[in-house]
Design an enzyme around this catalytic site. Sequence first.
Site, PDB file in Angstrom:
ATOM      1  N   ASP A 325      47.564  13.963  45.899  1.00 49.44           N
ATOM      2  CA  ASP A 325      46.587  14.909  46.459  1.00 49.44           C
ATOM      3  C   ASP A 325      45.212  14.261  46.589  1.00 49.44           C
ATOM      4  OD1 ASP A 325      46.584  14.839  43.583  1.00 49.44           O
ATOM      5  OD2 ASP A 325      45.149  16.502  43.623  1.00 49.44           O
ATOM      6  N   GLU A 326      44.409  14.856  47.442  1.00 50.52           N
ATOM      7  CA  GLU A 326      42.987  14.520  47.586  1.00 50.52           C
ATOM      8  C   GLU A 326      42.736  13.016  47.701  1.00 50.52           C
ATOM      9  OE1 GLU A 326      40.822  18.291  45.546  1.00 50.52           O
ATOM     10  OE2 GLU A 326      41.528  16.816  44.102  1.00 50.52           O
ATOM     11  N   VAL A 327      43.493  12.387  48.566  1.00 46.92           N
ATOM     12  CA  VAL A 327      43.296  10.953  48.799  1.00 46.92           C
ATOM     13  C   VAL A 327      42.213  10.810  49.876  1.00 46.92           C
ATOM     14  CG1 VAL A 327      44.397   8.807  49.511  1.00 46.92           C
ATOM     15  CG2 VAL A 327      45.690  10.489  48.181  1.00 46.92           C
TER      16      VAL A 327
END
Length: 552
Positions: A325-327
């Site tokens: 997530d949230e790369v």
Amino acid sequence: MMYNTSSNRVAIVGAVLLCVALLACAQPGPTPQAIGPFLVPYPQHLQQGEVTLPVDPKQFTIATTSSSQILKINIQRYQKLFFSAGPAQQHTSAVAALTLNINVASDNEDLFLGVDESYSIVANSHELTITANTVYGAVRALETFSQLITFARPANTYSIQYTPITIKDYPRFQWRGMLVDSGRHYLPVDFILHILDTLAYAKFNVLHWHIVDAQSFPVQSSTYPDLTNGAYNPIAIYTHDQIQQVIAYGKTYGIRVVPEFDIPGHSASWGVGYPQLLASCPSYASNTNNLLLNIADQYTYTFIKNLFTEITPLFPDNYFHTGGDEVILDCWSEDPSIVAWMTQNNYSLVEAEQYFETQMSNILASLNRTKIVWNDPYINGVQLDQNTVIQVWDVSNVTQQIINNGFKAIVANAYYLDKQVPSPFNKIHYEWQDTWQDFYSYDPMYGITENGDNILGAEACMWGDQLNQVQFDVQVWPRSLAIAERFWSNEAIVNIDDALVRIEAQSCSIAKRGVNSGPLFPDFCFLPADVPSGQHPILRLTPEQVASILRK
Ligand SMILES: *[C@@H]1O[C@H](CO)[C@@H](O)[C@H](O)[C@H]1NC(C)=O
Ligand SMILES: *[C@@H]1O[C@H](CO)[C@@H](O)[C@H](O)[C@H]1NC(C)=O
Ligand SMILES: *[C@@H]1O[C@H](CO)[C@@H](O)[C@H](O)[C@H]1NC(C)=O
């Protein structure tokens, strides 16, 4: 009896009048309704009568022909929990000795997604029986049975009300998880065992252990011992022995432990001991959450493969979560070596992410594990391996797309316990604890019109940025009783008034077991002085001291 409905009503009316008088009105909650027995989660099928069966704890035994060690542990455990509400007085009339017989068809203790948790209970004056196909069905049944035994005050006697009772029960969803985040705040092992107790009381069956994050790396590694340089403190780590203790303890409750090593984002803590693992992106460095692994360097893949080869035997479950997530993809564009690698391979940023995800799938496949990721790579356009399970924090139409594309999904979007407005329905409650109703009202299948079979289940998420063991219970309970019912019970069980009374009763019961689970409406929950068990008074005044101090 303790959960006396008419006095609840009086109390609630009183509270509403007080609120009007103060002109500072909390919105009145739902009206408690009289029903019983007060079971949470509510079973799939329940038949009840009107006869109260008195129970004498001294003359109550649990018997089984099973040789399962896990069942034996639970019989010991529940023999205590059945009578944890307070010290019993004798009933005024003679009470028959009772035996609860547990019949399990198989002693096989294998625990996996979809293990049979069904059970039935018969309770009447000449028979108390639990019947299940597996020991885990019997464990679920013991919890339900514990909720059938009520403690009446002021007589202080135990009984089973509403007999004859017949229950046939099974979960609606196979995957009923709770995410616990020990990366943002280290949670002591004993506290994680306590969390497992509480999850079992609500029939959750997965501990999603978000074990590391950008802020700390608390997992001991013999292959890469400097990884724990990224722990908050040398004592804030999980040794292999401690991890096995957690897995074994969870297994006694039929709770699978699924680890999450969140990569390639949220990985700054990996770089404390092994800086070569991280991409260099100075303009993102002010927020550690934004730092990414260096996906261009083969060292990264060798490292992960070696680490997971060490770690996966500790976590026997077939599923393994690699986050994703949230790369913040632009971080990679700042690192010249990564840009050179992307140019050489003609990769866009998303193709670079895809390369990483493919390597993760290959590594986990070689270790016989099924990969789980958050929905972010899917949304970015990464082509995920078809076996990947996708956990969805996003809106329900994203879940719909994912399952239409043949992926299995775990729904998490509406069950964030850390949020003040937890569900997309955006209900604003005056009383914080009333957000239980938002969780309760959001069905995991909300917005899903086809391919619902691809939804494995759902998870409550307790992110740990602002949370440690001090207030964990208070934020999680009793609200997660509502979530637990949503994940287990029939989708038609939606009445808020009805749920309120049952959740209140069960909140009080688990409080007696040492969970800091408080009330949802004005009433009385008798808590013996030694409960919650974590509270040990440092100093109390003797009557003589009180007298002497007040004299001055
Ligand atoms: C791989 O995992 C599956 C499911 O847990 C198991 O049935 C199988 O025996 C495992 N295979 C190997 C080679 O370990
Ligand atoms: C590089 O990728 C782009 C977009 O996928 C494609 O149009 C182009 O032909 C590729 N170039 C080479 C040299 O492969
Ligand atoms: C999903 O729903 C949201 C509103 O909840 C909307 O903004 C978005 O465009 C929808 N996405 C798709 C792919 O339908």
